[in-house]
Scaffold this motif. Structure first.
Motif, PDB file in Angstrom:
ATOM      1  N   ILE A  44       0.870  -1.173   0.000  1.00  0.00           N
ATOM      2  CA  ILE A  44       0.000   0.000   0.000  1.00  0.00           C
ATOM      3  C   ILE A  44       0.905   1.220   0.000  1.00  0.00           C
ATOM      4  CG2 ILE A  44      -1.819   1.280   1.166  1.00  0.00           C
ATOM      5  CD1 ILE A  44      -2.749  -1.245   2.461  1.00  0.00           C
ATOM      6  N   VAL A  45       0.719   2.096  -0.963  1.00  0.00           N
ATOM      7  CA  VAL A  45       1.583   3.260  -1.146  1.00  0.00           C
ATOM      8  C   VAL A  45       0.774   4.534  -0.988  1.00  0.00           C
ATOM      9  CG1 VAL A  45       3.125   4.458  -2.739  1.00  0.00           C
ATOM     10  CG2 VAL A  45       3.024   1.959  -2.749  1.00  0.00           C
ATOM     11  N   GLY A  46       1.284   5.457  -0.181  1.00  0.00           N
ATOM     12  CA  GLY A  46       0.628   6.740  -0.005  1.00  0.00           C
ATOM     13  C   GLY A  46       1.270   7.813  -0.854  1.00  0.00           C
ATOM     14  N   LEU A  47       0.490   8.444  -1.726  1.00  0.00           N
ATOM     15  CA  LEU A  47       0.992   9.541  -2.550  1.00  0.00           C
ATOM     16  C   LEU A  47       0.869  10.844  -1.763  1.00  0.00           C
ATOM     17  CD1 LEU A  47      -0.678   8.639  -5.965  1.00  0.00           C
ATOM     18  CD2 LEU A  47       1.572   7.952  -5.094  1.00  0.00           C
ATOM     19  N   SER A  48       1.943  11.597  -1.683  1.00  0.00           N
ATOM     20  CA  SER A  48       1.982  12.817  -0.892  1.00  0.00           C
ATOM     21  C   SER A  48       0.931  13.831  -1.331  1.00  0.00           C
ATOM     22  CB  SER A  48       3.371  13.457  -0.996  1.00  0.00           C
ATOM     23  OG  SER A  48       3.383  14.718  -0.356  1.00  0.00           O
ATOM     24  N   ALA A  49       0.456  14.612  -0.361  1.00  0.00           N
ATOM     25  CA  ALA A  49      -0.533  15.657  -0.662  1.00  0.00           C
ATOM     26  C   ALA A  49       0.125  16.913  -1.189  1.00  0.00           C
ATOM     27  CB  ALA A  49      -1.330  15.993   0.606  1.00  0.00           C
ATOM     28  N   ILE A 108      -0.466  -3.970  -5.783  1.00  0.00           N
ATOM     29  CA  ILE A 108      -0.111  -2.592  -5.425  1.00  0.00           C
ATOM     30  C   ILE A 108      -1.369  -1.737  -5.354  1.00  0.00           C
ATOM     31  CG2 ILE A 108       1.262  -0.565  -6.013  1.00  0.00           C
ATOM     32  CD1 ILE A 108       3.007  -2.399  -7.751  1.00  0.00           C
ATOM     33  N   VAL A 109      -1.594  -1.150  -4.197  1.00  0.00           N
ATOM     34  CA  VAL A 109      -2.732  -0.248  -4.014  1.00  0.00           C
ATOM     35  C   VAL A 109      -2.194   1.118  -3.605  1.00  0.00           C
ATOM     36  CG1 VAL A 109      -4.846   0.207  -2.735  1.00  0.00           C
ATOM     37  CG2 VAL A 109      -4.241  -2.151  -3.322  1.00  0.00           C
ATOM     38  N   ALA A 110      -2.609   2.151  -4.307  1.00  0.00           N
ATOM     39  CA  ALA A 110      -2.149   3.515  -4.025  1.00  0.00           C
ATOM     40  C   ALA A 110      -3.265   4.326  -3.379  1.00  0.00           C
ATOM     41  CB  ALA A 110      -1.682   4.194  -5.304  1.00  0.00           C
ATOM     42  N   GLU A 148      -2.953   8.665 -12.429  1.00  0.00           N
ATOM     43  CA  GLU A 148      -1.500   8.597 -12.494  1.00  0.00           C
ATOM     44  C   GLU A 148      -0.983   7.333 -11.810  1.00  0.00           C
ATOM     45  OE1 GLU A 148      -0.309  12.252 -10.717  1.00  0.00           O
ATOM     46  OE2 GLU A 148      -0.401  13.382 -12.596  1.00  0.00           O
ATOM     47  N   ALA A 149      -1.627   6.947 -10.720  1.00  0.00           N
ATOM     48  CA  ALA A 149      -1.224   5.724 -10.021  1.00  0.00           C
ATOM     49  C   ALA A 149      -1.461   4.506 -10.906  1.00  0.00           C
ATOM     50  CB  ALA A 149      -1.994   5.589  -8.712  1.00  0.00           C
ATOM     51  N   PHE A 150      -2.591   4.481 -11.610  1.00  0.00           N
ATOM     52  CA  PHE A 150      -2.876   3.373 -12.519  1.00  0.00           C
ATOM     53  C   PHE A 150      -1.858   3.323 -13.655  1.00  0.00           C
ATOM     54  CE2 PHE A 150      -7.359   3.346 -10.876  1.00  0.00           C
ATOM     55  CZ  PHE A 150      -7.361   2.014 -10.479  1.00  0.00           C
ATOM     56  N   VAL A 151      -1.539   4.475 -14.205  1.00  0.00           N
ATOM     57  CA  VAL A 151      -0.572   4.531 -15.302  1.00  0.00           C
ATOM     58  C   VAL A 151       0.789   4.020 -14.837  1.00  0.00           C
ATOM     59  CG1 VAL A 151       0.732   6.081 -16.807  1.00  0.00           C
ATOM     60  CG2 VAL A 151      -1.725   6.407 -16.532  1.00  0.00           C
ATOM     61  N   ASP A 157      -4.813  -0.891  -8.043  1.00  0.00           N
ATOM     62  CA  ASP A 157      -5.994  -0.156  -7.613  1.00  0.00           C
ATOM     63  C   ASP A 157      -5.526   1.141  -6.975  1.00  0.00           C
ATOM     64  OD1 ASP A 157      -8.640   0.441  -7.162  1.00  0.00           O
ATOM     65  OD2 ASP A 157      -9.099  -1.503  -6.265  1.00  0.00           O
ATOM     66  N   ALA A 158      -6.418   2.120  -6.910  1.00  0.00           N
ATOM     67  CA  ALA A 158      -6.070   3.415  -6.330  1.00  0.00           C
ATOM     68  C   ALA A 158      -7.327   4.087  -5.804  1.00  0.00           C
ATOM     69  CB  ALA A 158      -5.387   4.314  -7.365  1.00  0.00           C
TER      70      ALA A 158
END
Length: 219
Positions: free
Chosen positions: A54-59, A83-85, A97-100, A105-106
């Motif tokens: 599980i990956v967290g994309l910064s705000a 991989i889940v974002a 962008e996460a899917f690309v 999943d995102a």
């Protein structure tokens, strides 16, 4: 690091802890916590048994290039990892962008936490099924062509699967009644099933109609 493991990756300590618990609740016993992509360098190799991440994309910023690059790297080197974002910025293009990049999943951070749990559970369930199916087929020892034929046969349930149906699935539209091209493959599949499973899984011929798979193959 040979035993399967999962990773909760986020710059926020609370998110890492919450996601680690979520991964454990999903049945993953070994869960590592990482704060930055750089801490993942020793975990990204083709032979590493990474099950899920599980990956967290910064705000902050228009996009989190470091995390997106990490997702792409994991997808390239460990293609079976789930991989889940989670996009903390709730950006219009964050999920896409996460899917690309390669995420399975995102979701946006504003979504209900139960949605993340449900999505992760569904993805892991499919991953486990894929792994079981691969192990099962390896045990049987089917060739790629035999596997394609077996898949058609095993999805027929209790119904008869005709030779024409098999031929069509293989892209051989020129098959006609009396054509025996499939027989050698069917014979080999039947022999391999007998060796691996005895009478638990049998391929029965229905004269002038086709075949019926008796038993319950794991697919």
């Amino acid at each position: 690091m040979r035993s399967p493991f999962a990773v909760a990756l986020d710059r926020d300590t609370r998110c890492r802890s919450r996601w680690a618990d979520l991964l454990r609740d999903s049945g993953l016993r070994r869960v590592l916590r990482r704060a930055r992509p750089a801490e993942m360098e020793d975990l990204i190799e083709a032979s590493v048994p990474l099950t899920a991440m599980i990956v967290g994309l910064s705000a902050h910023g228009a996009r989190d290039q470091a995390m997106l690059s990490l997702i792409a790297s994991v997808r390239r080197q460990i293609p079976d990892a789930v991989i889940v974002a989670v996009d903390h910025g709730n950006r219009p293009r964050g999920v896409s962008e996460a899917f690309v990049a390669g995420a399975d999943d995102a979701v946006r951070a504003e979504n209900d936490p139960s949605e993340l749990k449900a999505r992760l559970a569904a993805r892991l369930h499919r991953a486990v099924q894929v792994g079981q199916r691969a192990a099962w087929l390896a045990q049987v020892g089917l060739t790629p062509l035999e596997e394609r034929i077996f898949t058609v046969l095993s999805t027929g349930g209790d119904s008869v699967v005709s030779r024409a149906t098999i031929a069509q699935a293989l892209g051989e539209d020129d098959w006609t009644y009396g054509d025996r091209r499939l027989d050698v493959h069917i014979a080999r599949i039947r022999q391999k099933l007998q060796v691996a499973f005895g009478d638990e899984l049998r391929l029965r011929t229905i004269r002038a109609q086709g075949y019926v798979m008796e038993g319950k193959p794991l697919l």
